[in-house]
Design an enzyme around this catalytic site. Structure first.
Site, PDB file in Angstrom:
ATOM      1  CB  CYS A  96      53.811  20.664  26.115  1.00 20.30           C
ATOM      2  SG  CYS A  96      53.270  22.334  25.695  1.00 20.30           S
ATOM      3  CG  HIS A 152      50.562  17.955  27.795  1.00 24.03           C
ATOM      4  ND1 HIS A 152      51.024  18.926  26.941  1.00 24.03           N
ATOM      5  CD2 HIS A 152      49.831  17.107  27.032  1.00 24.03           C
ATOM      6  CE1 HIS A 152      50.598  18.698  25.713  1.00 24.03           C
ATOM      7  NE2 HIS A 152      49.861  17.592  25.748  1.00 24.03           N
TER       8      HIS A 152
END
Length: 573
Positions: A96, A152
């Protein structure tokens, strides 16, 4: 010698699904001379800056889209891709944070210090504050910028938040994964907090709304309240289809015949996301943006096979440097594309979106030094050759070193124990431990009895630390040519050495107990002040607490959960 063991599938079954008939043998559209990345005027055919919608999905497998032969229904994505340009030589990162950081900065991980793992909720770490981000460059070009979905990229200080990194508005989560309805996220036993934010505030009032629906509604609201005469950039980073596997029941019902429960829930989430993209496209048309818009669709990494995803027929999964981890689903849909309805085999990487989109916006790249991305719009829109000739997948000096790698195996110039991967032209090299390496067929077939272990396994031998593939001729990575072509291995190792000389120190500080949501009203959010330093190389130096009692409480809390975790682990064993 490599030993193959095929369980549950034969060559005939592979041919029946058409995988071996896919045209992977098209010539690589790679140019020898890079284009000038400093172009700052609008493309000749553009009369005004286009509206840009960038859609990023989470953990969607390479196989998990209709036009790749999936049993999962994605009619909207299939139609948009068919009417636009499919990117079939498109690369992302295996997890990610790295993909998101390279999208936002246009730089490889080694040039931002994020080359190891992800940014975890309790780490005093974020996208380096000295980086000028993609939305910031678009703001300079006169764009209104908005983000909806998963960030994130760190949040320990307010300066790290999306609204401080170039976005006018933000609705979404700051951490890596949350519950789709409650928005709770646990970073260990008892370390749980709420994670849905509106701007820089906690959005408590939105709890209970399914995130895919919530984010789509927010995009429509943004479009409705903005003027199509003014350029807009919307970054839609769906939480879907990352775990936890949650979907409204009506979508799960469509896949009731799937025997594998995880795959069934996952499929429902993909189809729900597909309908969300349909609604976004509809809103673009309704409010007058569509005719001057560019829609980019991308996955962030390969699918997680243990959570319903499939990267078949590619090797590997999320978190690996095999093609199943780094070859992504990607396409561009726009009325502004000159040559529509085609498949592009031009080499494209996620870092390329930064200079490509800034150039489309008429932005100025002359003051941005050290970009690793290229402007690939001519390759996408006109079918020209890609300016990209190679991709550094990564160099991770902190990842577990391969047991049998050595400097000797790397011709004295590279320690093959170090996890690294690079593609140059048609060749791909991997060193160290690339990660889980099996080929896992689709989990929805009739002879797939709910077990995930009906797979094809390759045993490379116990002393392997170097692999070489002609990725154009062998996209499934079945034929290791490292022993036959030591000349190519050495050449690619030299490229790794070159890149490694440009790398900055890894940013991976120890977790800080001050990040616990209990000290932030029960929600994940910034905990450090503007005066807190960034001691990356020497590790993080915790601040001296102004409240000794609070510090004592933190110590007791950590001790309690450490003991609890030890008991839980012993019970599992």
């Amino acid at each position: 010698m490599a030993v193959y063991a095929l369980t549950g599938f034969s060559l005939v079954s592979l041919l029946s699904f058409g995988y071996l008939s896919w045209d992977w043998m098209k010539p690589s559209l790679v140019a020898d001379v890079a284009m000038d990345p400093m172009e700052k005027s609008l493309p000749p055919t553009f009369t005004r800056p286009p509206h840009i919608i960038f859609i990023l999905t989470d953990d969607q497998g390479y196989h998990d889209i209709g036009y790749h032969g999936s049993d999962i229904q994605t009619p909207t994505l299939d139609r948009l891709a068919a009417e636009g340009v499919k990117l079939e030589n498109y690369y992302i990162q295996p997890i990610c944070t790295p993909s998101r950081s390279q999208l936002i900065t246009g730089r490889y991980q080694i040039h931002t210090g994020l080359q190891h793992s992800i940014i975890r909720p309790r780490q005093p770490n974020c996208l380096p504050l000295d980086q000028v981000t993609l939305p910031q460059k678009l703001q300079e070009a006169g764009y209104s910028t908005h983000m909806v979905g998963k960030w994130h990229l760190g949040f320990y200080k307010k300066e790290c938040l999306p609204t401080r990194r170039g976005f006018n508005t933000f609705l979404g989560s700051l951490t890596g994964n949350v519950d789709y309805y409650t928005y709770d996220n646990c970073d260990g036993p008892g370390i749980c907090g709420y994670d849905l934010h509106e701007g820089e505030d906690v959005a408590w009032d939105q709890s209970g709304k399914y995130s895919t629906f919530l984010y789509t509604q927010r995009v429509s609201k943004i479009l409705a309240s903005h003027s199509p005469k003014e350029p807009i950039f919307i970054y839609v980073a769906f939480q879907a289809v990352h775990t936890p596997l949650q979907s409204p029941k009506e979508y799960i019902y469509r896949y009731r015949s799937m025997g594998n429960v995880a795959r069934r829930k996952y499929a429902a989430m993909v189809t729900c996301m597909d309908e969300a993209v349909k609604n976004i496209t509809w809103a673009l048309k309704k409010y007058g943006y569509y005719d001057n818009s560019v829609i980019v669709f991308s996955t962030d990494n390969g699918g997680q096979t243990f959570s319903g995803g499939s990267n078949w027929p590619l090797r590997g999964r999320k978190g690996t440097y095999w093609e199943g981890g780094v070859r992504g689903i990607g396409f561009v849909h726009s009325p502004l594309i000159k040559r529509k309805r085609r498949t592009s085999w031009a080499l494209v990487h996620i870092t390329d979106w930064y200079p490509t989109l800034v150039s489309l916006a008429g932005g100025n790249l002359s003051n941005v030094q050290g970009l690793d991305g290229y402007d690939v719009w001519p390759a996408i829109s006109e079918g020209k050759e890609s300016p990209r000739t190679e991709i550094l997948h990564n160099i991770d000096p902190l990842y577990n070193h391969a047991k049998y790698g050595s400097l000797e195996d790397g011709f004295g110039i590279w320690n093959t124990a170090v996890q690294a991967s690079i593609r140059v032209g048609e060749w791909k090299l991997l060193t160290g431990d690339p990660g889980y390496s099996d080929w896992i067929p689709p989990q929805t077939l009739t002879n797939f009895p709910g077990s995930w272990w009906n797979l094809e396994r390759l045993t490379d031998g116990p002393r392997k630390s170097v692999w070489l593939f002609n990725i154009t001729a062998d996209p499934y990575e079945r034929y290791d040519l490292s022993e036959q072509r030591p000349d190519v291995v050495r050449t690619l190792l030299m490229r790794l050495v070159h890149y490694n000389q440009t790398a900055i120190p890894v940013r991976y500080p120890a977790e800080n107990p001050r990040a616990h949501p209990d000290f932030n009203g029960g929600a994940w959010g910034p905990w450090a002040s503007e005066d807190d330093g960034e001691e990356w190389e020497g590790g993080w130096e915790p601040l001296k607490s102004r409240n000794k009692k609070k510090k004592c409480k933190i110590c007791k809390l950590r001790s309690f959960f450490r003991k609890l975790n030890t008991r839980l682990m012993s019970n599992r064993i």
